[in-house]
Design an enzyme around this catalytic site. Structure first.
Site, PDB file in Angstrom:
ATOM      1  CE1 TYR A   1       0.813   3.697   3.201  1.00 20.30           C
ATOM      2  CE2 TYR A   1       1.192   5.566   4.785  1.00 20.30           C
ATOM      3  CZ  TYR A   1       0.554   4.256   4.448  1.00 20.30           C
ATOM      4  OH  TYR A   1      -0.039   3.697   5.454  1.00 20.30           O
TER       5      TYR A   1
ATOM      6  CG  HIS B   1      -2.155   7.277   8.067  1.00 20.98           C
ATOM      7  ND1 HIS B   1      -1.699   6.396   8.923  1.00 20.98           N
ATOM      8  CD2 HIS B   1      -1.481   6.622   7.018  1.00 20.98           C
ATOM      9  CE1 HIS B   1      -1.082   5.181   8.622  1.00 20.98           C
ATOM     10  NE2 HIS B   1      -0.710   5.438   7.161  1.00 20.98           N
TER      11      HIS B   1
ATOM     12  CG  HIS C   1      -8.908   5.385   2.210  1.00 26.37           C
ATOM     13  ND1 HIS C   1      -9.383   6.485   2.657  1.00 26.37           N
ATOM     14  CD2 HIS C   1      -8.418   4.697   3.190  1.00 26.37           C
ATOM     15  CE1 HIS C   1      -9.271   6.539   3.941  1.00 26.37           C
ATOM     16  NE2 HIS C   1      -8.683   5.407   4.350  1.00 26.37           N
TER      17      HIS C   1
ATOM     18  CD  GLU D   1      -4.453   2.064  10.892  1.00 23.37           C
ATOM     19  OE1 GLU D   1      -4.339   1.988   9.616  1.00 23.37           O
ATOM     20  OE2 GLU D   1      -5.418   2.211  11.616  1.00 23.37           O
TER      21      GLU D   1
ATOM     22  CG  ASP E   1      -5.903  -1.825   5.506  1.00 23.98           C
ATOM     23  OD1 ASP E   1      -6.642  -2.562   6.326  1.00 23.98           O
ATOM     24  OD2 ASP E   1      -5.979  -0.610   5.858  1.00 23.98           O
TER      25      ASP E   1
ATOM     26  CG  ASP F   1     -36.084  -7.668  -7.111  1.00 26.39           C
ATOM     27  OD1 ASP F   1     -35.139  -7.571  -7.478  1.00 26.39           O
ATOM     28  OD2 ASP F   1     -37.014  -8.255  -7.559  1.00 26.39           O
TER      29      ASP F   1
ATOM     30  NE  ARG G   1      -2.605   0.836   6.259  1.00 22.74           N
ATOM     31  CZ  ARG G   1      -2.843   1.447   5.015  1.00 22.74           C
ATOM     32  NH1 ARG G   1      -2.485   2.040   4.551  1.00 22.74           N
ATOM     33  NH2 ARG G   1      -3.890   0.689   4.297  1.00 22.74           N
TER      34      ARG G   1
ATOM     35  CG  ASP H   1      -8.290  -1.961  10.263  1.00 28.79           C
ATOM     36  OD1 ASP H   1      -7.992  -2.344   9.488  1.00 28.79           O
ATOM     37  OD2 ASP H   1      -8.271  -0.912  10.772  1.00 28.79           O
TER      38      ASP H   1
ATOM     39  CD  GLU I   1      -5.008  -1.518  10.471  1.00 26.80           C
ATOM     40  OE1 GLU I   1      -4.998  -1.757   9.189  1.00 26.80           O
ATOM     41  OE2 GLU I   1      -5.807  -0.766  11.015  1.00 26.80           O
TER      42      GLU I   1
ATOM     43  CG  HIS J   1     -12.491   4.144  11.051  1.00 22.68           C
ATOM     44  ND1 HIS J   1     -12.630   4.728   9.768  1.00 22.68           N
ATOM     45  CD2 HIS J   1     -11.252   3.398  10.983  1.00 22.68           C
ATOM     46  CE1 HIS J   1     -11.411   4.162   9.015  1.00 22.68           C
ATOM     47  NE2 HIS J   1     -10.766   3.413   9.660  1.00 22.68           N
TER      48      HIS J   1
ATOM     49  CG  HIS K   1      -9.050   3.311  13.683  1.00 28.07           C
ATOM     50  ND1 HIS K   1      -9.573   2.415  13.787  1.00 28.07           N
ATOM     51  CD2 HIS K   1      -8.052   3.179  12.605  1.00 28.07           C
ATOM     52  CE1 HIS K   1      -9.074   1.640  12.740  1.00 28.07           C
ATOM     53  NE2 HIS K   1      -8.174   1.838  12.010  1.00 28.07           N
TER      54      HIS K   1
HETATM   55  N1  GLY Z   1      -8.956  -0.399   7.080  1.00 26.79           N
HETATM   56  C1  GLY Z   1      -9.047   1.052   7.424  1.00 26.79           C
HETATM   57  C2  GLY Z   1      -8.062   1.464   8.397  1.00 26.79           C
HETATM   58  O1  GLY Z   1      -7.076   0.874   8.655  1.00 26.79           O
HETATM   59  O2  GLY Z   1      -8.274   2.581   9.220  1.00 26.79           O
HETATM   60 MN    MN Z   2      -6.550  -1.093   7.955  1.00 30.57          MN
HETATM   61 MN    MN Z   3      -7.120   0.825  10.762  1.00 31.99          MN
END
Ligand code: GLY
Ligand code: MN
Ligand code: MN
Length: 439
Positions: free
Chosen positions: A390, A352, A245, A386, A262, A41, A407, A273, A409, A363, A356
């Protein structure tokens, strides 16, 4: 600054205008997000639906926004939960229709219990119904029942909406360009998250577990007034920095390894982000520094490439070119730049996209391609920048580079002349990062 409810009224009016332009009018129905059980619940923390929030700022579940673009003009109606003192004793405040109408600027508000009785009249003789379909099964069923109810009135001369349009198309286009109210909220979200990354750099020590760093981020988010994380924080030390991820956040951090974080908060439903990568112990090794400087150069080149009038996809190409050349210089890739880009061998280390849209969703809503061509950037758009690198252990990679994941970003707002970097306060140069880590 407009008062709060005028901002939302204006957005609803803009949607109504687009409905008139597209189908000569119609009825839009946008439901609040349902509450979701977590276990037994206990519910997941309630988070308003981004579309309903965009149109109302109304925070409660059990609500539907109904917008009518009819022959007699526009009407903005809210259906919401009734006042219920008994319920409020247990679970807290509810606005109720009267206060909600006043505070959130609707023309009329009714209890949800009247929704099913009122909707068929609202939908009768409308050329189109605008609603999100396929988002919640229960809502889809309700909309189908409504349409059948109206169709059943055919013999009394009533027509049902001929067109069913996904209301998200028009709203996505609106959400892509942030108005001044949104920009202010996003600046705040970005500032809180920048402070959280600084805090993480200042406090992380060799021997800590990744979850302890996650706790420092959460402390900063919540103590600064953010309501939640915009997405689960990634706190990835050593080899985990190469997992895009990564979720576990349970590794013990060793002196000298890299930590990739991140993480971004959500402030009044707006996401931030940010990614930063720093050495546990406060000093980059030679190979870590080489990779870090390369990613930083790529990220700065990407930011420089973001301005009004250019294609969204352009800065991804910039990231690939700078990184691929860097991999050649570091002897991670062989051949000329064109040959590396052509063969895609750089994708062993950078796989990647460069960013975005960012907004109510991390996103965020909005097209990247329009009729086969890249979306063009215009002032008011917010996007992440970003690039990363890697490097997993591999036979073709010198060992000093193994397990380096970097990374960087930032969140940038497109302005008339270029960009405003909303997350510039999070340390980024080698000197600033090392200084923060050693405080
Ligand atoms: N934290 C998700 C991305 O960087 O897209
Ligand atoms: Mn991110
Ligand atoms: Mn991002």
């Amino acid at each position: 600054m407009k008062n709060n409810h005028q901002v939302y009224r204006d957005r609803r009016a803009a949607l109504l205008r687009s409905m008139r332009a597209q189908t000569g009018g119609g009825l839009a129905l946008v439901p609040a997000a349902p509450e979701v059980l977590r276990n037994r619940d206990s519910h997941y923390p309630y988070r308003p639906d981004s579309y309903a929030w965009y149109l109302s700022g109304f925070p409660e579940p059990g609500a539907v926004i109904a917008l009518v673009a009819g022959p007699d003009g526009d009407r903005q109606i809210l259906f919401c939960r009734d006042k219920d003192v008994e319920h409020e004793i247990w679970y807290g405040f509810r606005y109720g229709p009267d206060a909600a109408r006043e505070i959130f600027g609707f023309d009329a508000a009714h209890p949800m219990s009247e929704l099913d009785a009122m909707l068929p009249d609202l939908a009768s003789n409308q050329p189109a119904l605008y609603t999100p379909l396929g988002m919640h099964a229960s809502w889809d069923g309700r909309v189908t029942a409504l349409l059948n109810e109206v169709r059943g009135r055919a013999r009394s001369g009533v027509s049902a909406p001929e067109k069913i349009v996904d209301v998200r198309q028009a709203l996505d286009a609106m959400r892509l360009v942030k108005d001044a109210h949104e920009q202010d909220l996003m600046r705040r979200a970005a500032a809180i998250s920048s402070g959280a990354h600084l805090r993480a750099m200042e406090r992380t020590r060799p021997g800590w577990f990744e979850y302890q760093v996650e706790a420092e981020l959460a402390h900063e988010f919540l103590s600064c007034g953010a309501q939640a994380v915009a997405y689960p924080s990634i706190v990835a030390g050593g080899p985990n920095s190469c997992v895009l991820h990564y979720r576990d956040n349970d590794r013990q951090l060793a002196d000298g390894e890299l930590l990739l974080i991140d993480a971004g908060c959500e402030y009044r439903c707006y996401a931030s982000d940010i990614t930063r990568s720093f050495p546990v112990g406060g000093r980059f090794t030679g190979a870590q520094r080489d990779v870090y400087e390369l990613v930083l150069a790529a990220q700065q080149a990407c930011i420089d490439a973001v301005r009004p009038g250019v294609d969204f996809h352009d800065y991804h190409k910039v990231a690939e070119r700078v990184l691929a050349q860097g991999y050649i210089d570091l002897k991670l890739c062989n051949g000329t730049l064109d040959a590396v880009l052509e063969s895609g061998s750089h994708k062993q280390f950078y796989m990647h996209r460069a960013g975005h849209w960012l907004g109510l969703d991390v996103h965020d809503a909005g097209l990247y391609q329009v009729q086969g061509a890249s979306q063009k950037l215009v002032p008011g758009m917010v996007l992440t920048v970003e690039p990363g690198t890697y490097i997993r252990p591999a036979a073709n990679v010198p060992e000093p580079f193994w397990n380096i994941g970097v990374r960087i970003e930032d969140d940038v707002l497109v302005t008339a002349s270029g960009v405003e970097n909303l997350t510039a306060a999070a340390p980024k140069s080698v000197a600033d990062v090392e200084a923060a880590c050693r405080r």
